[in-house]
Scaffold this active site. Structure first.
Site, PDB file in Angstrom:
ATOM      1  N   SER A 134      -2.613   4.139  -4.230  1.00  0.00           N
ATOM      2  CA  SER A 134      -1.500   3.742  -4.928  1.00  0.00           C
ATOM      3  C   SER A 134      -1.790   2.533  -5.880  1.00  0.00           C
ATOM      4  O   SER A 134      -3.091   1.882  -5.651  1.00  0.00           O
ATOM      5  CB  SER A 134       0.027   3.659  -4.693  1.00  0.00           C
ATOM      6  OG  SER A 134       1.251   4.243  -4.058  1.00  0.00           O
TER       7      SER A 134
HETATM    8  N1  SAH Z   1       0.546   5.206   0.112  1.00  0.00           N
HETATM    9  C1  SAH Z   1      -0.670   5.943  -0.250  1.00  0.00           C
HETATM   10  C2  SAH Z   1      -0.332   7.304  -1.093  1.00  0.00           C
HETATM   11  C3  SAH Z   1       0.227   8.204  -1.406  1.00  0.00           C
HETATM   12  S1  SAH Z   1       0.706   9.225  -2.754  1.00  0.00           S
HETATM   13  C4  SAH Z   1      -1.147   5.170  -0.227  1.00  0.00           C
HETATM   14  O1  SAH Z   1      -1.736   4.329  -0.246  1.00  0.00           O
HETATM   15  O2  SAH Z   1      -1.900   5.206  -1.732  1.00  0.00           O
HETATM   16  C5  SAH Z   1       2.024   9.832  -1.873  1.00  0.00           C
HETATM   17  C6  SAH Z   1       1.964  10.549  -0.472  1.00  0.00           C
HETATM   18  O3  SAH Z   1       3.574  11.079  -0.457  1.00  0.00           O
HETATM   19  C7  SAH Z   1       1.584  11.739  -0.968  1.00  0.00           C
HETATM   20  O4  SAH Z   1       0.029  11.861  -0.158  1.00  0.00           O
HETATM   21  C8  SAH Z   1       2.501  13.035  -0.666  1.00  0.00           C
HETATM   22  O5  SAH Z   1       2.358  13.858  -0.696  1.00  0.00           O
HETATM   23  C9  SAH Z   1       3.434  12.000  -0.118  1.00  0.00           C
HETATM   24  N2  SAH Z   1       4.756  12.560   0.216  1.00  0.00           N
HETATM   25  C10 SAH Z   1       5.263  13.026  -1.180  1.00  0.00           C
HETATM   26  N3  SAH Z   1       6.683  13.720  -0.499  1.00  0.00           N
HETATM   27  C11 SAH Z   1       6.820  13.250   0.942  1.00  0.00           C
HETATM   28  C12 SAH Z   1       7.781  13.535   2.232  1.00  0.00           C
HETATM   29  N4  SAH Z   1       9.023  14.392   2.044  1.00  0.00           N
HETATM   30  N5  SAH Z   1       7.461  13.322   2.837  1.00  0.00           N
HETATM   31  C13 SAH Z   1       5.836  13.338   3.647  1.00  0.00           C
HETATM   32  N6  SAH Z   1       5.002  12.658   2.322  1.00  0.00           N
HETATM   33  C14 SAH Z   1       5.046  13.289   1.104  1.00  0.00           C
END
Ligand code: SAH
Length: 284
Positions: A134
């Site tokens: 993010s």
């Molecule tokens: N928190 C991260 C952002 C990751 S992007 C950071 O520090 O930058 C969002 C993430 O959400 C992705 O890895 C995706 O696989 C996950 N995601 C999407 N749907 C999800 C769900 N139902 N349960 C767990 N993770 C999920």
């Protein structure tokens, strides 16, 4: 405001009433900062030469270029991180605890080597599997809203990704639980976080839409992926007085803040526009 007397329990999100500000308007921010996750998804993560320091302009014109040579000392990464935090503060994030946490966590260590040099640009960046780390501004904004100037005990993150936001969270909450649905990213986060020896993060592989009932209730829940609505399972895993912050929507997304007002009552407010990768059910 909706009460359990009027509605079936648990309340569907659609029944959670928009919070009004003092003038009776829905709280929708006029200045929009849109996360660039989707635009960045198409980028080739291997295209940046590792040895070449990258100079990159932040999207706001008056801001200075950020240069990070990954072979430079930790002091260099500290300096560019400070500059990143200053820009986040310029965009309106005031919570010094959150800003300090952002200044402390080395974001470049969560990126693959080809992208390290861009770690302190205020943008989301690819982490593989069509997902992104993010954007620092949106991480800070969401954490500021989640914290609401109080010390958080137990927090749940949906979407661990590479583990960056979980690391930032570990500095502002006593216990952090984070769920990831993509096994390879769950492993990546474990590998990224292990050398940092952060004792208060628990990583789970699973479907975050179901929450983590065994660890509930939570003071705060933060979603890093956007669904068309906030899953009901998460609403009921909030403590009374707890806050949930989530991107909601499809092509057009907004950051939504939900507070559990009482056992059977939730309130909701729209904060600002945003752009996140989609929330999916199940695991892969
Ligand atoms: N928190 C991260 C952002 C990751 S992007 C950071 O520090 O930058 C969002 C993430 O959400 C992705 O890895 C995706 O696989 C996950 N995601 C999407 N749907 C999800 C769900 N139902 N349960 C767990 N993770 C999920």
């Amino acid at each position: 405001m909706t009460t359990a007397k009027e509605k079936r329990f648990p309340l569907p999100l659609s029944s959670v009433v928009e919070r009004k500000d003092n003038a009776g308007r829905n709280r929708i921010a006029t200045s929009v900062s849109t996360q660039t996750a989707m635009q960045n998804l198409g980028r080739d993560t291997n295209s940046t030469p590792r040895t070449n320091p990258v100079s990159a302009w932040n999207s706001t014109k008056e801001q200075k270029p950020v240069v990070l040579n990954t072979s430079d000392s930790p002091l260099v990464s500290e300096a560019v991180r400070r500059a990143m935090v200053a820009r986040v503060a310029q965009q309106g994030v005031k919570d010094t605890t959150v800003l300090e946490a952002l200044r402390t966590i080395p974001r470049h260590l969560f990126l693959e080597s080809g992208l390290e040099s861009q770690a302190y640009i205020d943008a989301s960046l690819p982490i593989g599997h069509h997902q992104t780390i993010s954007q620092p501004y949106i991480v800070a904004r969401m954490l500021e809203i989640l914290r609401n100037d109080v010390k958080l005990d137990k927090v749940l993150e949906i979407g661990t990704g590479c583990g960056y936001q979980a690391a930032v969270l570990s500095l502002i909450a006593k216990e952090v639980y984070s769920i990831e649905r993509i096994k390879a990213l769950h492993e990546l986060a474990k590998n990224n976080l292990r050398p940092m020896r952060i004792a208060n993060i628990r990583l789970h592989y699973g479907d975050g839409m179901l929450g983590l009932p065994q660890a509930a209730p939570f003071d705060g829940i933060i979603l890093a992926a956007a669904g068309m609505e906030v899953p009901q399972a998460l609403l009921v895993q909030l403590k009374v007085g707890g806050r949930l912050i989530a991107p909601v929507g499809g092509r057009h997304q907004v950051l939504q803040l939900i507070e559990r007002v009482s056992e059977h009552e939730w309130s909701s407010a729209v904060v600002e526009n945003c752009h996140f990768v989609p929330l999916h059910s199940g695991v892969v």
